[in-house]
Design a protein around this motif. Structure first.
Motif, mmCIF file in Angstrom:
data_model
loop_
_atom_site.group_PDB
_atom_site.id
_atom_site.type_symbol
_atom_site.label_atom_id
_atom_site.label_comp_id
_atom_site.label_asym_id
_atom_site.label_seq_id
_atom_site.Cartn_x
_atom_site.Cartn_y
_atom_site.Cartn_z
ATOM 1 N N VAL A 133 1.479 -43.985 1.770
ATOM 2 C CA VAL A 133 2.017 -43.411 2.998
ATOM 3 C C VAL A 133 0.877 -42.708 3.727
ATOM 4 C CG1 VAL A 133 2.744 -41.310 1.784
ATOM 5 C CG2 VAL A 133 3.763 -41.878 3.990
ATOM 6 N N ALA A 134 0.786 -42.937 5.037
ATOM 7 C CA ALA A 134 -0.259 -42.303 5.841
ATOM 8 C C ALA A 134 -0.052 -40.795 5.850
ATOM 9 C CB ALA A 134 -0.237 -42.847 7.265
ATOM 10 N N CYS A 135 -1.147 -40.060 5.799
ATOM 11 C CA CYS A 135 -1.024 -38.614 5.642
ATOM 12 C C CYS A 135 -2.234 -37.886 6.204
ATOM 13 C CB CYS A 135 -0.882 -38.292 4.155
ATOM 14 S SG CYS A 135 -0.990 -36.555 3.741
ATOM 15 N N ASP A 136 -1.974 -36.795 6.904
ATOM 16 C CA ASP A 136 -3.003 -35.850 7.329
ATOM 17 C C ASP A 136 -2.584 -34.499 6.776
ATOM 18 O OD1 ASP A 136 -4.623 -34.008 8.574
ATOM 19 O OD2 ASP A 136 -4.353 -34.789 10.592
ATOM 20 N N VAL A 137 -3.327 -33.970 5.806
ATOM 21 C CA VAL A 137 -2.886 -32.751 5.124
ATOM 22 C C VAL A 137 -2.986 -31.508 5.997
ATOM 23 C CG1 VAL A 137 -3.435 -33.654 2.825
ATOM 24 C CG2 VAL A 137 -5.156 -32.304 4.079
ATOM 25 N N PRO B 29 -16.391 -32.274 2.279
ATOM 26 C CA PRO B 29 -17.543 -31.404 2.034
ATOM 27 C C PRO B 29 -18.041 -30.773 3.326
ATOM 28 C CG PRO B 29 -18.311 -33.635 2.301
ATOM 29 C CD PRO B 29 -16.815 -33.657 2.558
ATOM 30 N N THR B 30 -18.724 -29.666 3.184
ATOM 31 C CA THR B 30 -19.464 -29.072 4.295
ATOM 32 C C THR B 30 -20.770 -28.518 3.734
ATOM 33 O OG1 THR B 30 -18.099 -27.090 3.964
ATOM 34 C CG2 THR B 30 -17.597 -28.454 5.889
ATOM 35 N N TRP C 265 -16.160 -23.992 9.224
ATOM 36 C CA TRP C 265 -15.420 -23.157 8.278
ATOM 37 C C TRP C 265 -13.916 -23.406 8.401
ATOM 38 C CZ3 TRP C 265 -16.270 -19.444 4.484
ATOM 39 C CH2 TRP C 265 -17.613 -19.129 4.215
ATOM 40 N N GLN C 266 -13.419 -23.377 9.612
ATOM 41 C CA GLN C 266 -11.987 -23.560 9.825
ATOM 42 C C GLN C 266 -11.538 -24.945 9.398
ATOM 43 O OE1 GLN C 266 -12.177 -22.547 13.959
ATOM 44 N NE2 GLN C 266 -11.637 -20.400 13.627
ATOM 45 N N TRP C 267 -12.379 -25.947 9.644
ATOM 46 C CA TRP C 267 -12.051 -27.336 9.298
ATOM 47 C C TRP C 267 -11.912 -27.511 7.791
ATOM 48 C CZ3 TRP C 267 -15.438 -31.313 7.186
ATOM 49 C CH2 TRP C 267 -14.915 -32.607 7.275
ATOM 50 N N VAL C 268 -12.900 -27.022 7.038
ATOM 51 C CA VAL C 268 -12.887 -27.247 5.592
ATOM 52 C C VAL C 268 -11.794 -26.426 4.912
ATOM 53 C CG1 VAL C 268 -14.606 -25.474 4.970
ATOM 54 C CG2 VAL C 268 -14.370 -27.526 3.558
ATOM 55 N N LEU C 269 -11.544 -25.222 5.382
ATOM 56 C CA LEU C 269 -10.475 -24.414 4.799
ATOM 57 C C LEU C 269 -9.110 -25.025 5.079
ATOM 58 C CD1 LEU C 269 -11.807 -20.838 5.628
ATOM 59 C CD2 LEU C 269 -11.487 -21.792 3.333
ATOM 60 N N ASP C 270 -8.946 -25.600 6.269
ATOM 61 C CA ASP C 270 -7.661 -26.197 6.633
ATOM 62 C C ASP C 270 -7.330 -27.386 5.740
ATOM 63 O OD1 ASP C 270 -5.345 -26.224 8.138
ATOM 64 O OD2 ASP C 270 -6.186 -27.411 9.776
ATOM 65 N N SER D 284 -18.139 -37.741 4.285
ATOM 66 C CA SER D 284 -17.125 -37.057 5.084
ATOM 67 C C SER D 284 -17.636 -35.800 5.770
ATOM 68 C CB SER D 284 -15.929 -36.691 4.192
ATOM 69 O OG SER D 284 -15.371 -37.831 3.590
ATOM 70 N N LEU D 285 -18.938 -35.571 5.742
ATOM 71 C CA LEU D 285 -19.488 -34.399 6.430
ATOM 72 C C LEU D 285 -19.124 -34.429 7.917
ATOM 73 C CD1 LEU D 285 -23.134 -33.988 5.073
ATOM 74 C CD2 LEU D 285 -21.327 -32.288 4.916
ATOM 75 N N PRO D 286 -18.822 -33.254 8.512
ATOM 76 C CA PRO D 286 -18.568 -33.234 9.953
ATOM 77 C C PRO D 286 -19.813 -33.646 10.719
ATOM 78 C CG PRO D 286 -18.738 -31.005 9.085
ATOM 79 C CD PRO D 286 -18.707 -31.920 7.902
#
Length: 271
Positions: A55-59, A89-90, A102-107, A190-192
């Motif tokens: 199932v497609a998913c965006d956490v 990863p970041t 920071w906000q991206w990886v914590l989310d 997967s690095l930004p």
């Protein structure tokens, strides 16, 4: 047979865990954002001996996760095992890493697990059964320079897992937190985009991995069977964690000494 949901399970460690549970005949549903891998993931689970679902998913998206819950309720039923494996990863210095990163990886790494728990814990608590595996990292228990946001996201996940272990044990719900060091997967891809200058460094670290995704998946599987909480999959990671616990001053002196050339070079290169 067990019913298992794995986020981020279409590749790497997540897929290795999906196939390990499938080898027991389990029904395994993978929730992943990469829809292009849907059929290949289902095929891999089926070929391993399980019954595959995708199932497609965006956490990071509440509506997306609500759709995952509706799917599992309709097609699988109450879960036996929830594995929070979706992660990114970041990398970057204390000075240079943006708040956006920071906000991206914590989310994703932390709040993604929180969102899934809020959806599935009520059913597990009602049924008084189930097990949750949160995939943290060695970085969550022994940090490295230039990985501040990643370290923090995984350390927070370890703390959250401890909370879950204590809070859910009266309801017969097991909790494990997986803390692997570097494993040869595609996580480094997967690095930004804003951290692309750190790509080669992160890739080198991942390529140094001495434990395979399949070995980590086996450790996670055994942890569920034995209701083991913390799972440190790399022998050297276990040793350095023990050193930190029992001789913290020596640990920080040693780690600072070993990482100094890497740190100085990183700042010289404008990380």
């Amino acid at each position: 047979m067990k019913k298992v949901l794995i986020t981020g399970g279409a590749s790497g460690l997540g897929l290795a865990m999906a196939k390990r549970w499938a080898s027991t005949g389990a029904t395994v549903c993978v929730a992943d954002r990469t829809e292009a891998l849907a059929q290949a993931t289902i095929n891999a689970i089926n070929e391993a001996g399980g019954q595959g679902h995708f199932v497609a998913c965006d956490v990071t998206d509440d509506e997306s996760l609500a759709a995952v819950k509706r799917y599992t309720d309709e097609h699988i039923g109450a879960l036996d095992v929830l594995i929070n494996s979706a992660g990114v990863p970041t990398a970057g210095s204390i000075e240079g890493e943006s708040l956006k990163a920071w906000q991206w990886v914590l989310d994703i790494n932390l709040l993604g697990c929180v969102r899934l728990a809020k959806l599935y814990v009520p059913d597990m608590r009602k049924n008084k059964t189930g097990h949750i595996v949160n995939v943290a990292s060695q970085a969550g228990i022994t940090s490295m320079p230039f990985m501040g946001s990643y370290n923090a996201s995984k350390a927070a996940l370890v703390a959250y897992s401890e909370t879950m272990k204590l809070e859910l044990s009266p309801f017969n719900i097991g909790v494990s937190v997986l803390c692997p060091a570097f494993v040869k997967t595609n996580l480094d891809k997967s690095l930004p985009e804003e951290q692309s200058d750190m790509q080669s460094v992160v890739t080198k670290l991942v390529e140094r991995g001495t434990v395979s995704a399949e070995e980590v998946a086996e450790a996670a599987f055994k942890a569920v069977q034995n209701n083991k909480f913390m799972v440190i999959t790399h022998a050297d990671g276990g040793r350095i964690y023990s050193l930190k616990r029992w001789l913290p001053n020596f640990y920080f002196w040693l780690m600072a000494k070993k990482s100094k050339p890497f740190t100085v070079k990183g700042y010289e290169n404008g990380a």
